[in-house]
Scaffold this motif. Sequence first.
Motif, short mmCIF file in Angstrom:
data_model
loop_
_atom_site.label_atom_id
_atom_site.label_comp_id
_atom_site.label_asym_id
_atom_site.label_seq_id
_atom_site.Cartn_x
_atom_site.Cartn_y
_atom_site.Cartn_z
N THR A 118 0.83 -1.21 0.00
CA THR A 118 0.00 0.00 0.00
C THR A 118 0.87 1.26 0.00
OG1 THR A 118 -1.70 -1.17 1.21
CG2 THR A 118 -1.83 1.24 1.25
N TYR A 119 1.90 1.24 0.83
CA TYR A 119 2.77 2.42 0.92
C TYR A 119 4.01 2.22 0.04
CZ TYR A 119 -0.17 3.43 5.01
OH TYR A 119 -1.23 3.67 5.84
N LYS A 120 3.78 1.73 -1.19
CA LYS A 120 4.94 1.38 -2.02
C LYS A 120 5.76 2.61 -2.39
CE LYS A 120 2.39 1.14 -6.32
NZ LYS A 120 1.61 0.24 -7.14
N HIS A 121 5.16 3.78 -2.34
CA HIS A 121 5.94 5.00 -2.59
C HIS A 121 6.95 5.23 -1.46
CE1 HIS A 121 2.47 6.09 -0.16
NE2 HIS A 121 3.09 7.19 0.22
N GLN A 122 6.72 4.59 -0.31
CA GLN A 122 7.65 4.72 0.82
C GLN A 122 8.55 3.48 0.96
OE1 GLN A 122 4.63 5.34 3.82
NE2 GLN A 122 4.80 7.58 3.72
N THR A 123 8.07 2.33 0.44
CA THR A 123 8.83 1.08 0.65
C THR A 123 9.53 0.57 -0.61
OG1 THR A 123 6.93 -0.30 0.07
CG2 THR A 123 7.15 0.29 2.40
N ASN A 124 9.08 1.06 -1.77
CA ASN A 124 9.58 0.56 -3.07
C ASN A 124 9.28 -0.91 -3.32
OD1 ASN A 124 10.76 3.05 -3.80
ND2 ASN A 124 12.49 2.59 -2.43
N VAL A 125 8.33 -1.47 -2.60
CA VAL A 125 7.96 -2.87 -2.84
C VAL A 125 6.86 -2.92 -3.91
CG1 VAL A 125 7.00 -4.99 -1.82
CG2 VAL A 125 8.58 -3.57 -0.48
N GLU A 126 7.22 -3.48 -5.07
CA GLU A 126 6.27 -3.61 -6.18
C GLU A 126 5.97 -5.08 -6.37
OE1 GLU A 126 4.96 -1.39 -8.40
OE2 GLU A 126 6.17 0.44 -8.15
N ALA A 127 4.73 -5.40 -6.71
CA ALA A 127 4.39 -6.81 -6.98
C ALA A 127 5.16 -7.28 -8.20
CB ALA A 127 2.89 -6.92 -7.23
N PRO A 128 5.97 -8.35 -8.04
CA PRO A 128 6.73 -8.82 -9.21
C PRO A 128 5.79 -9.50 -10.22
CG PRO A 128 7.60 -9.72 -7.13
CD PRO A 128 6.27 -9.12 -6.82
N GLU A 129 6.12 -9.40 -11.49
CA GLU A 129 5.28 -9.99 -12.55
C GLU A 129 5.20 -11.50 -12.44
OE1 GLU A 129 5.83 -9.03 -16.77
OE2 GLU A 129 6.08 -6.96 -16.03
N GLY A 130 4.03 -12.03 -12.73
CA GLY A 130 3.85 -13.49 -12.77
C GLY A 130 3.74 -14.14 -11.41
N VAL A 131 3.60 -13.32 -10.38
CA VAL A 131 3.59 -13.85 -9.01
C VAL A 131 2.22 -13.56 -8.38
CG1 VAL A 131 4.58 -13.38 -6.72
CG2 VAL A 131 6.08 -13.62 -8.70
N ASP A 132 1.69 -14.53 -7.62
CA ASP A 132 0.49 -14.26 -6.83
C ASP A 132 0.91 -13.44 -5.61
OD1 ASP A 132 -1.01 -15.75 -8.56
OD2 ASP A 132 -1.29 -17.45 -7.21
N VAL A 133 0.24 -12.34 -5.37
CA VAL A 133 0.56 -11.53 -4.18
C VAL A 133 -0.68 -11.50 -3.29
CG1 VAL A 133 1.32 -9.28 -3.33
CG2 VAL A 133 2.22 -10.15 -5.48
#
Length: 402
Positions: free
Chosen positions: A181-196
């Motif tokens: 949710t706070y990816k602008h603060q964590t830089n965690v992006e859902a990787p392609e092809g992966v269930d998140v």
Amino acid sequence: MASRAASRSIARAASSAARSTLAIRALGVAPRFAARAAAPATATSAFQQIRGIKTLNFGGSQEKVYERSDWPKEKLLDYFKNDTIAVLGYGPQGHGQGLNLRDNGLNVIVGVRKDGRSWKKAVAEGWVPGKNLFTIEEAANKGNIVFNLLSDAAQRDLWPTIKPFITPGKTLYFSHGFAITYKHQTNVEAPEGVDVVLCAPKGSGTTLRTLFLEGKGLNSSIAVFQDASGHAHERVVALGVAIGSGYLYETTFSKEVYSDLFGERGVLMGAINGLFRAQYDVLRAQGHSPSEAFNETVEEATQSLFPLIGANGMDWMYANCSVTAQRGALDWHQKFYDASLPVFQDLYKSVKDGTESQRALDKNSQADYRESLEKELKEIRESEIWRAGETVRNLRPENAKK
Ligand SMILES: NC(=O)C1=CN([C@@H]2O[C@H](COP(=O)(O)OP(=O)(O)OC[C@H]3O[C@@H](n4cnc5c(N)ncnc54)[C@H](OP(=O)(O)O)[C@@H]3O)[C@@H](O)[C@H]2O)C=CC1
Ligand SMILES: CC(=O)[C@](C)(O)C(=O)O
Ligand SMILES: [Mg+2]
Ligand SMILES: [Mg+2]
């Protein structure tokens, strides 16, 4: 001697009178409760079963829920027979979820930094280095279902290390909507092809474990952020059951993190601490002893009244107190509501605009974050109210030294 014996027999009479009063009240209130519990089933069709999914009436709104009865152990074992679940982090959640998964017979490994506090704890709890205990990188590599249960700050800091191992076809699981949710603060992006996916137990990992051992369960929320396989939802329901949840309810990553940060800063932890402290301080300022102030503020709440709320709701707790207490509580609750509403509104804003998450990230990524948290907890522990509390707890009959 005589007067002591007399006072003992008065005390015995009083306590048996109290017991019978309670019994009479229980008899008086129970039928009303039974009638109330039955009411929704007739008013709306509260309970339907659609392919294992139950739609239930929560105070007038329909919600889908999932229960462990749909996922017996044999079905779980079969469903996850080709999977390796890598639990990264061994804080309260890594401990609770990891051990429950292991006891449910699934193939689980733990990944933590070598020789840290968590590594030592994991070894002490039966995880074996090289067999089912690895470094974070090794575990992320070996697991095809990767549980990211590092602290939220470490989820940001270690994402560049973990990300290369989260390859297409894997499942990335969180117990908090924070990182995404706070990816602008964590830089965690859902990787392609992966269930998140997310499964967030609504309580401490310590309780998740103790309830599991007692055959009970802590409720959890579930969400799917990215469904690459087409089966992400089913997977997270199965995982929610496998970690030992009670029932599962649906949320989204952002709703989970907003409500969770709000709740823990509010009623669950922050607000309750503030309320207890304010009430205790007023009693002390008015000349009440620490024992009286503590009993009237904390001990009675945790030992008598709050468990009644848990058992049958707020009105049940009220109904089991005197009418004098009921009159006063009904009159005063609105004043507390009015005083706290704007504080809760400010808090929600501070959560939603990222102020709270940024502060948690900044503070908990400092090298000495544990020491500084411990320092603040020590201040609480050493304040008069909680020192008085320690004495009161030691005086509970079950804690009396034999
Ligand atoms: N506490 C709870 O009961 C609940 C927590 N959650 C969520 O679950 C997740 C895990 O939380 P929780 O179990 O409380 O864990 P903590 O927040 O206490 O984090 C603990 C883990 O993070 C590791 N860690 C911290 N910093 C680093 C670092 N720089 N490098 C490597 N490892 C690091 C610790 O390892 P080490 O010991 O080596 O420092 C430890 O294993 C979070 O997303 C949290 O919000 C969800 C529901 C309830
Ligand atoms: C235990 C729990 O659910 C909390 C309070 O949200 C947390 O530990 O982050
Ligand atoms: Mg929570
Ligand atoms: Mg939380």
